[in-house]
Each structure stands twice: as C-alpha cells, then as structure tokens.
Design a protein around this motif. Structure first.
Motif, mmCIF file in Angstrom:
data_model
loop_
_atom_site.group_PDB
_atom_site.id
_atom_site.type_symbol
_atom_site.label_atom_id
_atom_site.label_comp_id
_atom_site.label_asym_id
_atom_site.label_seq_id
_atom_site.Cartn_x
_atom_site.Cartn_y
_atom_site.Cartn_z
ATOM 1 N N UNK A 117 11.228 59.021 46.149
ATOM 2 C CA UNK A 117 11.340 58.732 44.722
ATOM 3 C C UNK A 117 11.770 60.020 43.986
ATOM 4 N N UNK A 155 17.177 50.098 23.390
ATOM 5 C CA UNK A 155 17.567 49.839 24.774
ATOM 6 C C UNK A 155 18.692 48.797 24.824
ATOM 7 N N UNK A 176 19.332 44.619 34.640
ATOM 8 C CA UNK A 176 18.451 43.476 34.864
ATOM 9 C C UNK A 176 17.954 42.928 33.532
ATOM 10 N N UNK A 177 17.105 41.909 33.614
ATOM 11 C CA UNK A 177 16.729 41.218 32.371
ATOM 12 C C UNK A 177 15.908 42.092 31.427
ATOM 13 N N UNK A 178 15.306 43.162 31.945
ATOM 14 C CA UNK A 178 14.581 44.069 31.056
ATOM 15 C C UNK A 178 15.476 45.221 30.607
ATOM 16 N N UNK A 180 16.962 47.341 32.390
ATOM 17 C CA UNK A 180 16.900 48.515 33.268
ATOM 18 C C UNK A 180 18.050 48.412 34.265
ATOM 19 N N UNK A 182 19.772 48.618 37.957
ATOM 20 C CA UNK A 182 19.642 48.640 39.421
ATOM 21 C C UNK A 182 20.992 49.119 39.931
ATOM 22 N N UNK B 117 17.386 43.634 43.242
ATOM 23 C CA UNK B 117 17.453 43.459 41.798
ATOM 24 C C UNK B 117 16.458 42.401 41.346
ATOM 25 N N UNK B 118 16.721 41.763 40.193
ATOM 26 C CA UNK B 118 15.751 40.785 39.692
ATOM 27 C C UNK B 118 16.358 39.410 39.487
ATOM 28 N N UNK B 688 5.731 40.932 34.591
ATOM 29 C CA UNK B 688 7.040 40.284 34.539
ATOM 30 C C UNK B 688 8.083 41.189 33.881
ATOM 31 N N UNK B 689 9.249 41.221 34.489
ATOM 32 C CA UNK B 689 10.341 42.004 33.918
ATOM 33 C C UNK B 689 10.381 43.425 34.434
ATOM 34 N N UNK B 690 9.318 43.850 35.097
ATOM 35 C CA UNK B 690 9.280 45.237 35.569
ATOM 36 C C UNK B 690 9.404 45.281 37.087
ATOM 37 N N UNK B 691 10.318 46.133 37.560
ATOM 38 C CA UNK B 691 10.538 46.181 39.003
ATOM 39 C C UNK B 691 10.039 47.487 39.604
ATOM 40 N N UNK B 692 9.373 48.303 38.790
ATOM 41 C CA UNK B 692 8.896 49.591 39.300
ATOM 42 C C UNK B 692 7.494 49.413 39.857
ATOM 43 N N UNK B 693 7.364 49.496 41.168
ATOM 44 C CA UNK B 693 6.057 49.161 41.716
ATOM 45 C C UNK B 693 5.400 50.290 42.490
ATOM 46 N N UNK B 694 5.973 51.484 42.443
ATOM 47 C CA UNK B 694 5.393 52.524 43.292
ATOM 48 C C UNK B 694 3.987 52.887 42.837
ATOM 49 N N UNK B 716 7.423 42.216 39.088
ATOM 50 C CA UNK B 716 8.094 41.191 38.296
ATOM 51 C C UNK B 716 7.318 39.868 38.390
ATOM 52 N N UNK B 740 7.794 50.419 31.672
ATOM 53 C CA UNK B 740 8.681 50.544 30.518
ATOM 54 C C UNK B 740 8.046 49.989 29.255
ATOM 55 N N UNK B 742 9.513 48.246 27.258
ATOM 56 C CA UNK B 742 10.023 46.883 27.100
ATOM 57 C C UNK B 742 9.216 45.854 27.868
ATOM 58 N N UNK B 743 8.422 46.310 28.849
ATOM 59 C CA UNK B 743 7.678 45.319 29.612
ATOM 60 C C UNK B 743 6.205 45.271 29.206
#
Lengths: 197, 798
Positions: A117, A155, A176-178, A180, A182, B117-118, B688-694, B716, B740, B742-743
């Motif tokens: 990361x 954003x 993506x839908x938020x 952000x 990818x 992706x999402x 939901x909407x967030x793909x950051x999972x670390x 998500x 984020x 936004x989420x």
C-alpha cells in the motif's frame, strides 16, 4: 482547441524511506527496511505509469472559476490558481497490478499488504512529481497540484475531468460510484501554470 | 451475401477512425460524439460515405459510447436510431451497394468491474444488452465490440450480444505495448475465452500502430480458429500546434496491412488517426490477393484473466485443496463464510506450483451457488491461475461459469444422459474445458475397453452441441487398488487408449487409488508416475504432498521436459534437509517453549509460531495456550504500538504470527472436539460505496487474534446486509469503516438501520476521515482511532 495528450513514464528508483513513511513507520528500522526492499523487488515489474492531460485557460466568471472544461465554485482552488492564466488538468495512474498484490497479501501477509500500500502511494506520488516538474519551464512555474476533494473543491469535478480527458480509454483509469478512481493508486488534479516574474 | 459467408470467402474490409475525423470537424474534448448522429447527421453520413467510397464493406455506426450510463433511455434510442439511419443512408447513396454492412459499434462503459472495481458484472451485461436490443431493432447487420481493455467487461458485452440477438459478432481488444490488455490478458487468453463464447471473429484494435501490434497479431493467428481482425491506429499520436497528428502515413499503413493479410489476417480496417485514404490504399493493395485458408487449431486449453494454459506435452497439476471433503477445518471455514481461508488455500497452492485450482465448496447446509460464485470471484482477485469449477449442482455451475473471467475447466460431466443434458448446454454457451468421467447409468466399467466405449459416447453427444473433442478431457477414474488389485491396470489402460486412439487429453484424481492402504503417499506418487508414463495430461492432486511433487519434477527431468534439469534442481534446493530439521527442533530446551512462542509472536515469525504452538499443544490445554501465551505476547506488541515504539507493519507481522498460532489451536480443537474458543461474534464491514478495506482487514486480524469470531462482510456493503448479518449472528458488536468523506453518509445510514432493527448491538466506527466528534454525530457508540483501540473496546464489552 485543446488537445488531450497521453504520456508514459519511467519512474525513478523507489525511495524506501517514503514507502515506510506511507506504511506508518516514522523511522526506518532494519527489519522494516528489509521487508520494504523485499516488497519493492517483488513489485519491480508491475507498475505501468501513465498520464493523460490537457491544458485549459482559467478565468473567473462572477464568483465561479471557469476551468475551460468545467465551472466550479471553490475558494481554495481559486486561491491556488491566483495569477494563473491557464491550468493543466491531469489524471495519473500506476496501473491495476499493485491493487491485486495488495489484495493478495491482505490474505496471506497483512504486514506486506500495508507495505505494498505504501509502495503504491510512493510510486503514484513519484509519477505526479515527475509530471509536474515537466510542466515547469524557463517562463513558467507550476503551482502545487490540487485534487477534487481537497478543501472546498467538490469531488463531483471528477466527472468533468474524466469526461474531458477520456481517462478510461487513454490510461485505463475509471471512476466508481463514489467518484473514487480505480486503480486505487491514481491521482487526478489541477495544476495552475504561472508566468515567472 | 451473408457476412459470415463473406468472411469465409474473402477479405473483409472495415472502416477507419471516426473520433479523429469528428474532432477535426469541431468535436471538443468531453463532448459526446454520439449526439452528432442527431445534431450533425450530414457530417456523420459524409464520413460513412467516404469510407464506403474508399472500399469499406462494413461501416461502424457512430455508437461507440451509446449506452444507458451516458444517455437516458429515450435519448439512447433516438441516438441509435439516428446512427443506424445515417449509416443506411450513406449506403443507399453510394454507387456499389452490394455486400455493404452496417455494424452496431459498441465500446467499453468506462467502469471497472468487481472485484477490482465496483461495477457489477450483471449490471454491465444489462447496460450492453440495452444497446444491443436497440441496435438489432434498428437494423444492424452485425455487432462489433471494440477497444475493450478488460477481458471481464468483454465477456459481459459478449453475453449481452448472444442473449439478445442472433447477429454475427466481431470482438477486438485494445492491447498495450506489453502485448497484453490493461487488466492483464494475453491474446491467447482472449482467443480461448472468446472462441468458447462462440464469437465469429477475434482481433486487436486501437492503442498502437500496425508495427507495434505485430506480436499480438502473430499470437492471435497462432491460436485462433476463427478469422482474425486487425484495426490499428495510424501509429502513435503527438501534438503539433494544438492538433493531434499520427506518425504512420497511409502508404506505410497499407503496406503493413498487406503484410498482415499475407500472414493470415482476414478482417482489416483502421482505428484512431486513420482516414478513408488509409482504407482506400489498403483496399487497393489487397486486390488480387487470395486469403490464407482458415485452419482449425485444435488447441486444448483453459484460461484465466491473464493467460491461457495449454494442455500439451507438459503435465498439468490441478490443486485439489479447495474442497471440504474430509477436511474439518475447510468445512468450518465454509460454515463461517470465512472466504480468506479459502483464498489462502488458493494462494498457497499456487506457491507450491500448481497450474490450475479446483474449486469445490459443496456442503449440505450452505447455499452452494452463492458460495461458489463468491469463491470464484474472490479467487480471481488474488490469483491468476485458471480455475476448475467443481460441482454437481447445475445452478451453481451455471452461475460460476457465467462469472468466471476466462475459459474455465468444468468438473464434471459423465456418460449419463442426465449429466450430459445438464452440462453440455452450459459448456456450449459459456465455453470451457470439460472433464468427462468414464462412467454411465450402468456404473463404472471394470475394463479399459468399457471405459473407452463411454468416452466415445460422450464425444458423440458433445458434438451435437457443437462441442469439439479438444474441449473434452477424460478422467478414466482411479479406483481403490486395495479393493481390486486390477483396478489401477484398467485405469491406466483406458488412459492409454483414449490418448492414442481418440486423441483426447486425460485427467485423474490420483489419490483415490490408495484408500485403505498405509503410507498412501508412496502408492499415490508411484501411480502418478505410471499414469504420466501412460500419457496422463493432468492430475488433480495435493501439492502439499512432497512425494507427489518429487514425482512431478523427476518425471519432467527424466522425460526431457526440463531443460538442464533446471526446475528439478530449483525444486530440490528448496526441499527441507531432514537431518538439519531434526537437530533444530532439539536445540530449543523444552522448559523454554512458552517464552519461545511469545518471542516468535513478538518478532512476527509466522512459521516458527505455528511450529512452537503445535508442540506446546501436546501438553497444554488449548485455552491456556491462548490466554497465557498468545494474548500476552500480542499485548506486548500492542502496547508498543500504542506507545509508537512498534510500527503498523511490525504490529501486523506479530498479529499474523499470532494468527498462525491460533490456527494451530483451532485445528487442535477441531480434532479434539472441544468447545469453541471464540468470545463473541463481531460483524465488520466497509460501508457501501467504499472500496478501501485495508484498515478493516487489520481490525479483523487483531480481533481474531484476541479470540473474537469475526464475520467479515467485505467492502462496499449495503446497510441491509450489515443488519441481516447482525440479526443472524446475534452479534453484540458491529464495526464499520469508511475512508472517504463521501461514504460517511452510507455509514450514518447503516447505523440508522442497525439502531432500528438491532438496538442492542453496539457500533464501533473507524476510518481515515472520521473523528470522535463525527462518530458521535452520526450516532456510533465508539470511535476507534486504530485497530488496537477497536480490540480494547471489544474486550471491554465482555
């Protein structure tokens, strides 16, 4: 008319200290340095640094900032662009593979996942630094890059940037839908260009 | 003439760039070119007309980005209708109307599909389907999918075409300068997948000039049995005084295209930067040239999202470990929805050197279709090995094949009519290499001849579905030799005949042969060697078995498949030195085991921790090991982290070592039948909407270390899924993360729904943008600034 361009880069060598800083290590310890070096070696061939960008005239229209490809209302960006006649808008990415590595190591070695990361963060920042340095010339200085989501810059500007630059097709970066990007190791930003005095 | 017939007989000339011409006509960056079908039809018609005059047989309507993500339904319909009308009008106005075709042109959505992706796979299919239905409605003659840089999105688009019309389909992908798609697929991998999906012509377009695409074209020609398509750019773009120009002129371009035509490319055109002039010159150079005949390549292969794996001389290893049969720990992982355990089995087998992973998640009490889909999807995010989908549940098989990103191996069909009726239609639709068991309604024939007879029957039936012999691989069934001492001979005999007389590949589940015997490894690995010598192409086997791997490497070295015995030497170097191991274990004095385990955890030594923990469990109660060894060691590290003396990666190395020790405890208790060690369940999710999972994953790891049963819903995650998981598990604590700003609203919504349905459940939140104040505002019970704080809070609830 403004032409959108695409550029591929060769990145400078990895800065392990930065990688560790992004990974939450305030100092470089021998064990962490070894781990970061191991990760950097494993990821040596996976980055594909790409940028697409275009230069647009900048002016104020009432309280709004006209960026040439979109209008926004943002005091912070306005301040950042003060004295600039034009700005470069860009989107940069180092590709998908690092996301796969982070996910893979998330399963088998969380410590390495954090280092990867950090490595991805270091690589994308290095790419942006390289690009922004390229924008400077004898007559021009580049302002610090400013991304959607910084300060009061909405954003939602991401949508305009992506539509204008056609990022998915040019460099494989998608929204993506938020809103952000990818691959996650990507950056979009506006860089003001200012005449040197 | 029908276009499919046309390609069989002649070169088919497509058109060139549209976007470039529109830009020079005034299209600005960010403007949708598809709207010009309505607002500037005369320009669009003119471009089509110029291409027709240049010799294009197919013109692509101006519909590249016409989809319902960019346009609402009515506008989309108007655009496609107008685009088709413009193309038809151009043909009507051109001198020679014979054999001119209009293609509905479809490009990618610009979204990235899950798991990277999402964007949901089925949503993508639906988006493309809407465009396809409109194209068919307004009279397209064929469909061209072009410039796709992701194999998965390509598959979604192909399914949309196949499920919504009968039009001929051409697919071209955008390859990068490394000769691969952006998401990693090689041309051979794309051919494997697309021929499986029964696409009519396959090729490359955009991104590079003709010369840079040479390697890609050669690989396509080598692998494809269907016609190969090429539409390169006019070289690379550069900007001159504000205008984009390309570095390959029409003369050079057409010469290159002529070379490609001589190599075997049948469908030719141009992409960005090419103009009617490029097409006209290409057309002129092709005059009088006779196309090379199409040839059936007869390649047996499977593919993943990166590569195709060919069944050839080299034996193929199929890892069997993702399968609950006889594995208590694996069953438990399935029951607990512990996907990471399954993924770990996949990655570890890959490190051991297998080429394909068998995936079987069938258990009586679980929803197999959902679990199989989840396993297949998630495995493809962490490993690039092709997968073998192993299930007897037809519904699970179909859903997994549909979601698989590549050409899967299908395990299995048999000679029973019912089985063939269920499996062959799926293979015909989605493609795949089918494992066929040589048994039928009458059971397993005792003799080799009996099994070969069934194989013939299976081949005949498959051909009725258009499935070729190259896409069937026979398993001649290894039976238990302790029950019948002729069993192995029959299996081997059938193997040999199928290989030599039917010309088909073979596969075996090797380990069945040794049931009921001591030292099964010896029997298995010897049988494996015999089978290989009799022509076995692939084995479903346990790669953790050193004996099997020894046989594999030795066989390749002896069989002239390992240059300079290099692979064998590398393999042998990594084999543990048995003597050295024995002494190492003895050097640790017994009374010091306890502190040694703690040291290993503190230092983050994973393997050492397992080893020491295993030894300790011989004489200490499992719960004592956890309470007196694992937890105190973790506490030392945790306190160091809180005092900023230990950094995050170091904390995680210790947590990982502790997890390894904990795994030992778990397996010991499963064997032992003792009670669970878990404290209470905790549901965690990235909102939901967030793909950051670390961050969420780190919290999960530490919670598990401290003995909590973590139900990880992933990233998500919609609010209702969190609520459902809390209600089902009766978890007293739920953890939510968001990176984020936004989420954060999604987090607030999840909390609201949890409060309404599970008022007793405490909620802890964390993530980069959150603060204690913010957490209070959105109604969370607790804000944890890092994973250690999350653990401390969970512990306080005991």
């Amino acid at each position: 008319m403004t032409a959108v361009k695409t550029k591929e880069y060769v990145l400078p060598p990895v800065c392990i200290r930065e990688v560790l800083r992004y990974s939450g290590c305030a100092e470089v310890t021998p064990d962490m340095e070894a781990l970061a070096n191991e990760c950097a070696a494993e990821a040596r061939k996976i980055f594909s640094p790409k940028i697409c960008y275009g230069e647009f005239p900048v002016k104020m229209i009432g309280d709004d900032l006209d960026l040439g490809f979109a209008r926004v209302s943002s005091r912070d960006l306005e301040k950042n662009l003060e004295g600039c006649d034009s700005a470069v808008v860009f989107c940069a990415t180092v590709g998908h593979e690092i996301d796969r590595l982070i996910k893979k190591y998330g399963v088998i070695s969380p410590a390495k996942a954090v280092i990867f990361q950090g490595l991805g963060a270091e690589r994308i920042e290095a790419l942006c630094d390289l690009f922004c340095a390229d924008l400077e010339s004898e007559g021009l200085t580049a302002r610090p890059r400013f991304s959607p989501g910084y300060g009061d810059l909405p954003l939602e500007l991401q949508r305009d940037i992506f539509r204008t630059l056609d990022c998915p097709r040019r460099i494989g970066a998608t929204l993506n839908q938020s809103l952000l990007i990818s691959p996650t190791k990507s950056v979009s930003a506006v860089v003001g260009l200012k005449k040197r005095v | 003439m029908d276009i499919k017939q046309y390609i069989k007989e002649k070169f088919l000339l497509l058109d060139g760039g549209m976007g470039t011409l529109l830009q020079s006509a005034g299209l600005t960056p960010g403007e949708y070119p598809e709207k010009w079908n309505i607002t500037r039809p005369e320009i669009i018609k003119k471009i089509h007309g110029d291409y027709l005059a240049a010799g294009s047989r197919v013109i692509s309507a101006n519909t590249f980005g016409a989809n319902c993500l960019k346009f609402d339904c009515d506008e989309l319909e108007q655009i496609i209708k107008a685009a088709m009308k413009n193309a038809r009008a151009a043909i009507a106005e051109c001198g020679d109307k014979e054999d001119r075709f209009v293609a509905l042109d479809i490009g990618p959505t610009g979204k990235l599909l899950r798991p990277l992706g999402d964007f949901d796979f089925e949503n993508a299919v639906e988006v493309f389907a809407k465009t396809v239905r409109l194209g068919a409605k307004y009279g397209a003659d064929l469909i061209i999918l072009e410039t796709f840089s992701d194999s998965y999105e390509t598959k979604a688009a192909v399914l949309a075409v196949k499920e919504n019309c009968d039009l001929p389909l051409i697919v071209t992908n955008a390859y990068g300068s490394d000769g691969k798609l952006m998401t990693g697929a090689t041309p051979a991998a794309m051919v494997a997948m697309l021929e499986g999906l029964r696409v009519d012509a396959i090729g490359a377009n955009c991104s590079l000039g003709p010369k840079q695409l040479r390697g890609v074209v050669e690989e396509l020609l080598l692998n494809a049995s269907v016609p190969v398509v090429l539409q390169p750019n006019a070289g690379l773009p550069r900007v001159e005084s504000g205008k984009t120009v390309y570095d390959v002129d029409s003369e050079e371009f057409s010469s290159d295209m002529l070379d490609f035509a001589k190599m075997g490319v049948r469908v030719l055109g141009g992409c960005c930067g090419t103009t009617p002039e490029y097409i006209e010159k290409t057309a002129r150079k092709l005059v009088g040239l006779v196309p090379l005949p199409l040839s059936e390549k007869n390649i047996t292969c499977v593919s993943s999202y990166t590569h195709a794996l060919r069944f050839d001389k080299q034996p193929i290893l199929i890892g069997e470990r993702i399968n609950p049969t006889g594995k208590k720990r694996f069953k438990q992982a399935l029951m607990e929805n512990d996907i990471d355990y399954i993924l770990g089995e996949g990655i570890n087998q890959q490190e051991k050197g297998v080429h394909i992973l068998d995936v079987n998640v069938g258990l009586p009490d679980i929803d197999e279709p959902s679990m199989l889909c989840r396993a297949v999807t998630e495995l493809q995010a962490v490993t690039d090995l092709p997968l073998q989908i192993d299930t007897s549940n037809t519904c699970a098989m179909e859903r997994a094949l549909r979601l698989y990103n590549g050409k899967a191996m299908i395990n299995s069909v048999s000679g029973k009519a019912e089985s063939m009726d269920a499996v062959f239609p799926l293979a015909a639709k989605y493609g795949g290499l089918i494992v066929a068991l040589t048994l039928d309604e009458n059971g397993i024939p005792e003799t080799a001849e009996g099994r070969v007879e069934i194989a013939r029957k299976i081949l005949a039936r498959a051909s009725e579905y258009g499935i070729r012999a190259k896409d069937i691989i026979f398993d001649t069934l290894a039976m238990t030799v302790s029950a019948d001492n002729k069993a192995a001979i029959a299996t081997l005999g059938a193997l040999r005949t199928i290989k030599n007389e039917l010309g088909c590949h073979t596969s075996l589940g090797v380990s069945n042969v040794s049931f009921g015997l001591p030292h099964r490894e010896v029997i298995n690995s010897t049988f494996f060697a015999l089978a290989l010598e009799n022509g076995l192409s692939a084995a479903i086997m346990n790669p953790y078995s050193a004996d099997m791997m020894k046989t594999y490497y030795a066989f390749r070295a002896l069989g002239g498949m390992d240059d300079n015995c290099a692979d064998f030497i590398e393999f042998a170097a990594a084999l543990p030195d048995e003597k050295a191991q024995a002494t190492a274990a003895q050097t640790v004095p017994e009374e010091n085991y306890a502190s040694e385990l703690q040291k290993a955890i503190i230092k983050g030594l994973r393997d050492r921790s397992s080893e020491l923990c295993r030894a300790l469990l011989e004489k200490t109660a499992p719960l004592d090991v956890v309470q007196n060894e694992v937890i105190p060691a973790l506490d030392v590290v945790g306190q160091g982290f809180e005092a900023k003396k230990v950094y995050l990666p170091q904390l995680l190395m210790s947590a990982d070592a502790a997890k390894a020790a904990f795994e030992e405890v778990k397996s010991f208790m499963l064997r032992d039948g003792s009670e669970k060690v878990s404290k209470f369940p905790v549901v965690i999710a990235t909102v939901k909407g967030d793909i950051h999972d670390i961050g969420k994953n780190i919290v999960k790891l530490l919670l598990e270390n401290y003995g909590f049963e973590v139900i990880d819903l992933g990233r998500d995650v919609p609010p209702e899924n969190v609520v459902a998981a809390v209600l089902e598990s009766k978890a007293p604590l739920a953890g939510l993360s968001a990176l984020m700003t936004t989420t954060v609203p999604a987090m607030e919504e999840t909390i609201k729904q949890l409060r309404a349905s599970a008022p007793d459940c405490k909620i802890i939140v964390g993530g980069a943008v959150l603060t204690r104040e913010y957490a209070d505002k959105i109604g969370a019970d607790y804000y944890a600034k890092d994973a250690m704080e999350a653990v401390r809070y969970a512990d306080s609830l005991k």
